[in-house]
Design an enzyme around this catalytic site. Structure first.
Site, PDB file in Angstrom:
ATOM      1  N   GLN A  12     -15.107   2.224  -6.723  1.00 10.71           N
ATOM      2  CA  GLN A  12     -14.169   1.030  -6.100  1.00 10.71           C
ATOM      3  C   GLN A  12     -12.727   1.522  -5.945  1.00 10.71           C
ATOM      4  OE1 GLN A  12     -15.672  -2.675  -7.858  1.00 10.71           O
ATOM      5  NE2 GLN A  12     -16.256  -1.253  -9.464  1.00 10.71           N
TER       6      GLN A  12
ATOM      7  N   GLY B 102     -15.603   1.378 -16.323  1.00  7.59           N
ATOM      8  CA  GLY B 102     -14.235   0.887 -16.199  1.00  7.59           C
ATOM      9  C   GLY B 102     -14.077  -0.024 -15.151  1.00  7.59           C
ATOM     10  N   THR B 103     -14.945  -1.082 -14.937  1.00  4.05           N
ATOM     11  CA  THR B 103     -14.847  -2.092 -13.929  1.00  4.05           C
ATOM     12  C   THR B 103     -15.133  -3.496 -14.646  1.00  4.05           C
ATOM     13  OG1 THR B 103     -15.709  -2.789 -11.893  1.00  4.05           O
ATOM     14  CG2 THR B 103     -17.297  -1.698 -13.027  1.00  4.05           C
ATOM     15  N   SER B 104     -14.384  -4.374 -14.085  1.00  3.17           N
ATOM     16  CA  SER B 104     -14.725  -5.744 -14.685  1.00  3.17           C
ATOM     17  C   SER B 104     -15.960  -6.497 -14.421  1.00  3.17           C
ATOM     18  CB  SER B 104     -13.296  -6.346 -14.470  1.00  3.17           C
ATOM     19  OG  SER B 104     -13.099  -6.650 -13.014  1.00  3.17           O
TER      20      SER B 104
ATOM     21  N   ALA C  46     -11.930   5.185 -21.830  1.00  7.93           N
ATOM     22  CA  ALA C  46     -12.614   5.840 -20.926  1.00  7.93           C
ATOM     23  C   ALA C  46     -12.494   7.536 -21.139  1.00  7.93           C
ATOM     24  CB  ALA C  46     -12.272   6.008 -19.336  1.00  7.93           C
TER      25      ALA C  46
ATOM     26  N   TYR D  57       0.765  -1.210  -0.123  1.00 10.61           N
ATOM     27  CA  TYR D  57       0.022  -0.040   0.010  1.00 10.61           C
ATOM     28  C   TYR D  57       0.945   1.192  -0.014  1.00 10.61           C
ATOM     29  CZ  TYR D  57      -4.023  -2.703   0.084  1.00 10.61           C
ATOM     30  OH  TYR D  57      -5.284  -3.505  -0.609  1.00 10.61           O
TER      31      TYR D  57
ATOM     32  N   HIS E 292     -14.609   1.316  -1.288  1.00 15.49           N
ATOM     33  CA  HIS E 292     -13.528   0.511  -0.763  1.00 15.49           C
ATOM     34  C   HIS E 292     -12.370   1.195  -0.032  1.00 15.49           C
ATOM     35  CE1 HIS E 292     -14.798  -2.714  -3.804  1.00 15.49           C
ATOM     36  NE2 HIS E 292     -15.542  -2.759  -2.850  1.00 15.49           N
TER      37      HIS E 292
ATOM     38  N   LEU F  11     -13.664  -0.581 -21.530  1.00 14.02           N
ATOM     39  CA  LEU F  11     -12.725  -0.900 -22.603  1.00 14.02           C
ATOM     40  C   LEU F  11     -13.092  -2.246 -23.450  1.00 14.02           C
ATOM     41  CD1 LEU F  11     -10.129   0.258 -23.817  1.00 14.02           C
ATOM     42  CD2 LEU F  11      -8.916  -1.697 -22.522  1.00 14.02           C
TER      43      LEU F  11
HETATM   44  C1  BV8 Z   1     -17.755  -8.269   0.999  1.00 13.96           C
HETATM   45  C2  BV8 Z   1      -9.468  -2.235  -2.335  1.00 13.96           C
HETATM   46  C3  BV8 Z   1     -19.231  -9.012   2.744  1.00 13.96           C
HETATM   47  C4  BV8 Z   1      -8.402  -2.876  -2.175  1.00 13.96           C
HETATM   48  C5  BV8 Z   1     -10.927  -3.843  -3.467  1.00 13.96           C
HETATM   49  C6  BV8 Z   1     -17.546 -15.909  -4.201  1.00 13.96           C
HETATM   50  C7  BV8 Z   1     -18.303 -15.360  -5.037  1.00 13.96           C
HETATM   51  C8  BV8 Z   1     -18.835 -14.152  -5.040  1.00 13.96           C
HETATM   52  C9  BV8 Z   1     -18.461 -13.208  -4.264  1.00 13.96           C
HETATM   53  C10 BV8 Z   1     -17.263 -13.813  -3.190  1.00 13.96           C
HETATM   54  C11 BV8 Z   1     -16.821 -15.071  -3.290  1.00 13.96           C
HETATM   55  N1  BV8 Z   1     -16.062 -15.042  -2.287  1.00 13.96           N
HETATM   56  C12 BV8 Z   1     -16.031 -14.144  -1.446  1.00 13.96           C
HETATM   57  C13 BV8 Z   1     -16.909 -13.007  -2.084  1.00 13.96           C
HETATM   58  C14 BV8 Z   1     -16.924 -11.553  -1.676  1.00 13.96           C
HETATM   59  C15 BV8 Z   1     -15.612 -10.745  -2.190  1.00 13.96           C
HETATM   60  C16 BV8 Z   1     -15.548 -11.080  -3.904  1.00 13.96           C
HETATM   61  O1  BV8 Z   1     -16.415 -10.352  -4.545  1.00 13.96           O
HETATM   62  N2  BV8 Z   1     -14.474 -11.677  -4.161  1.00 13.96           N
HETATM   63  C17 BV8 Z   1     -14.184 -11.909  -5.527  1.00 13.96           C
HETATM   64  C18 BV8 Z   1     -12.855 -12.100  -5.933  1.00 13.96           C
HETATM   65  C19 BV8 Z   1     -15.040 -13.278  -6.006  1.00 13.96           C
HETATM   66  N3  BV8 Z   1     -15.988  -9.437  -2.107  1.00 13.96           N
HETATM   67  C20 BV8 Z   1     -15.539  -9.177  -0.883  1.00 13.96           C
HETATM   68  O2  BV8 Z   1     -14.778  -9.663  -0.136  1.00 13.96           O
HETATM   69  C21 BV8 Z   1     -15.903  -7.618  -0.517  1.00 13.96           C
HETATM   70  N4  BV8 Z   1     -16.666  -7.639   0.816  1.00 13.96           N
HETATM   71  O3  BV8 Z   1     -18.284  -8.967   0.209  1.00 13.96           O
HETATM   72  O4  BV8 Z   1     -18.131  -8.074   2.426  1.00 13.96           O
HETATM   73  C22 BV8 Z   1     -20.536  -8.060   2.608  1.00 13.96           C
HETATM   74  C23 BV8 Z   1     -20.894  -7.679   1.417  1.00 13.96           C
HETATM   75  C24 BV8 Z   1     -22.108  -7.012   1.439  1.00 13.96           C
HETATM   76  C25 BV8 Z   1     -22.702  -6.617   2.547  1.00 13.96           C
HETATM   77  C26 BV8 Z   1     -22.015  -6.929   3.789  1.00 13.96           C
HETATM   78  C27 BV8 Z   1     -21.188  -7.791   3.852  1.00 13.96           C
HETATM   79  C28 BV8 Z   1     -14.969  -6.607  -0.370  1.00 13.96           C
HETATM   80  C29 BV8 Z   1     -14.289  -6.468  -1.601  1.00 13.96           C
HETATM   81  C30 BV8 Z   1     -13.361  -5.254  -1.826  1.00 13.96           C
HETATM   82  C31 BV8 Z   1     -11.770  -5.649  -2.070  1.00 13.96           C
HETATM   83  N5  BV8 Z   1     -11.147  -4.417  -2.155  1.00 13.96           N
HETATM   84  N6  BV8 Z   1     -10.178  -2.992  -3.467  1.00 13.96           N
HETATM   85  C32 BV8 Z   1      -7.255  -2.281  -2.990  1.00 13.96           C
HETATM   86  O5  BV8 Z   1      -7.616  -1.545  -4.061  1.00 13.96           O
HETATM   87  O6  BV8 Z   1      -6.038  -2.796  -2.736  1.00 13.96           O
HETATM   88  S1  BV8 Z   1     -11.344  -4.667  -4.644  1.00 13.96           S
HETATM   89  C33 BV8 Z   1     -10.927  -4.256  -6.120  1.00 13.96           C
HETATM   90  O7  BV8 Z   1     -10.852  -5.266  -7.241  1.00 13.96           O
HETATM   91  C34 BV8 Z   1     -11.470  -2.985  -6.776  1.00 13.96           C
HETATM   92  O8  BV8 Z   1     -11.855  -2.123  -5.701  1.00 13.96           O
HETATM   93  C35 BV8 Z   1     -12.608  -3.437  -7.564  1.00 13.96           C
HETATM   94  O9  BV8 Z   1     -13.777  -3.526  -6.481  1.00 13.96           O
HETATM   95  C36 BV8 Z   1     -12.073  -4.923  -7.855  1.00 13.96           C
HETATM   96  C37 BV8 Z   1     -12.157  -5.181  -9.375  1.00 13.96           C
HETATM   97  O10 BV8 Z   1     -11.402  -4.154 -10.056  1.00 13.96           O
HETATM   98  P1  BV8 Z   1     -11.849  -3.089 -10.934  1.00 13.96           P
HETATM   99  O11 BV8 Z   1     -11.925  -1.738 -10.304  1.00 13.96           O
HETATM  100  O12 BV8 Z   1     -13.189  -3.654 -11.635  1.00 13.96           O
HETATM  101  O13 BV8 Z   1     -10.494  -3.398 -12.084  1.00 13.96           O
HETATM  102  P2  BV8 Z   1     -10.250  -4.599 -12.999  1.00 13.96           P
HETATM  103  O14 BV8 Z   1      -8.781  -4.557 -13.036  1.00 13.96           O
HETATM  104  O15 BV8 Z   1     -10.714  -5.621 -12.181  1.00 13.96           O
HETATM  105  O16 BV8 Z   1     -10.895  -4.162 -14.093  1.00 13.96           O
HETATM  106  C38 BV8 Z   1     -10.582  -2.920 -14.708  1.00 13.96           C
HETATM  107  C39 BV8 Z   1     -11.642  -2.793 -16.135  1.00 13.96           C
HETATM  108  O17 BV8 Z   1     -11.419  -1.582 -16.749  1.00 13.96           O
HETATM  109  C40 BV8 Z   1     -11.678  -3.933 -17.013  1.00 13.96           C
HETATM  110  O18 BV8 Z   1     -12.984  -4.317 -17.227  1.00 13.96           O
HETATM  111  C41 BV8 Z   1     -10.832  -3.191 -18.086  1.00 13.96           C
HETATM  112  O19 BV8 Z   1     -11.447  -3.788 -19.553  1.00 13.96           O
HETATM  113  C42 BV8 Z   1     -11.379  -1.871 -18.075  1.00 13.96           C
HETATM  114  N7  BV8 Z   1     -10.409  -0.750 -18.615  1.00 13.96           N
HETATM  115  C43 BV8 Z   1      -9.046  -0.972 -18.583  1.00 13.96           C
HETATM  116  N8  BV8 Z   1      -8.416   0.004 -19.328  1.00 13.96           N
HETATM  117  C44 BV8 Z   1      -9.635   1.065 -19.581  1.00 13.96           C
HETATM  118  C45 BV8 Z   1     -10.936   0.321 -19.283  1.00 13.96           C
HETATM  119  N9  BV8 Z   1     -12.233   1.005 -19.185  1.00 13.96           N
HETATM  120  C46 BV8 Z   1     -11.898   1.973 -19.863  1.00 13.96           C
HETATM  121  N10 BV8 Z   1     -10.726   2.937 -20.480  1.00 13.96           N
HETATM  122  C47 BV8 Z   1      -9.566   2.153 -20.162  1.00 13.96           C
HETATM  123  N11 BV8 Z   1      -8.785   2.744 -20.625  1.00 13.96           N
END
Ligand code: BV8
Length: 228
Positions: free
Chosen positions: A91, A175-177, A219, A56, A109, A202
């Protein structure tokens, strides 16, 4: 955008990608050979606090060298000019929406530039490294952690987010996956609550089939085009 009064916008790492902030996917979700899911957890922090604090500290320092891009600026303009309700639920843990001038921003987040004292529970603005275990500005305890929501932790602002979704006429995801919940489920909540849904990304996200409309491209092009 006639008949649209209230808007909820969800942003992810893709909105900051063109500012030079790596998305989770572009790194392949890897950092120093660790999967982000393995570093961004309370268990990782308990097991190896130095590793997590270094992760971090590096990202907190990196965002301070980056600038908002045209997508952040377009959203800030919309926020400033939109008479109805508008909420940018991000996020992202960077501060580029705010530095572009957006006001109605909710960091579900957490934020890189805040530290959370696990002793007194107070959050303070914090731009420096945490690896040297500095004292909490409030209570002096050397118990600061990044104020970032890790996997398995409760996201911030869920009540406010659902209050906004209940009133939304339009939900826009930028911009989120669509990989992480509960954020990835907001499009379904929005639909069930009667909002129109638009994806600006994207490439098609994991949830793209849930959107009424999806536009694909960088974006910095497609967000200003949509805002105008
Ligand atoms: C919770 C901070 C309970 C940290 C982050 C099994 C099934 C389903 C869910 C779960 C499961 N097991 C566990 C879970 C829950 C879990 C979860 O979802 N896990 C996933 C892996 C399956 N979730 C949690 O634990 C959450 N908490 O559930 O608590 C609860 C819930 C509700 C109510 C009460 C209790 C907490 C999750 C938070 C984790 N922290 N970030 C840090 O930053 O270090 S997560 C982090 O990754 C992000 O914040 C974001 O949320 C996530 C995905 O990232 P994205 O932002 O989407 O980025 P990514 O790289 O993935 O995608 C980028 C996108 O942009 C792509 O689509 C790409 O095409 C596009 N892009 C790229 N370039 C461009 C572009 N678009 C436009 N222009 C460009 N130039």
């Amino acid at each position: 955008m006639d008949a649209i009064r209230n808007i909820v916008i969800l942003t992810g790492a893709g909105v900051s990608a063109e500012s030079g902030i790596d998305t989770f996917r572009s790194e392949g979700g890897l950092w120093e050979q660790h999967r982000v899911e393995d570093v961004a957890t309370p268990e990782a922090f308990a097991r190896d606090p130095e590793l997590v604090l270094r992760f971090y500290d590096m990202r907190r320092a990196a965002i301070q060298t980056k600038e908002p891009n045209a997508a952040h600026r377009a959203l800030a303009r919309l926020d400033a000019e939109w008479a109805g309700e508008l909420l940018i639920v991000t996020q992202n843990v960077d501060d580029l929406h705010e530095r572009a001038g957006a006001r109605r921003v909710l960091h579900m987040h957490g934020e890189h530039l805040n530290a959370w004292c696990t002793e007194c529970d107070v959050r303070s603005r914090w731009i420096g490294p945490l690896i040297e275990r500095p004292p909490c500005p409030r209570c002096g305890a050397r118990a600061l952690r990044p104020d970032v929501v890790w996997f398995g932790e409760m996201p911030y602002g869920m009540e406010d987010i659902f209050a906004a979704l209940r009133k939304a006429d339009l939900f826009v995801s930028i911009g989120t996956s669509g990989a992480v919940y509960p954020a990835a489920g907001f499009v379904r909540n929005a639909r069930d609550l009667g909002a129109a849904t638009l994806e600006l990304n994207l490439e098609p996200s994991q949830g793209t089939a849930w959107f009424d409309e999806a536009r694909h491209g960088p974006a910095t092009r497609i967000v200003p085009e949509w805002v105008e």
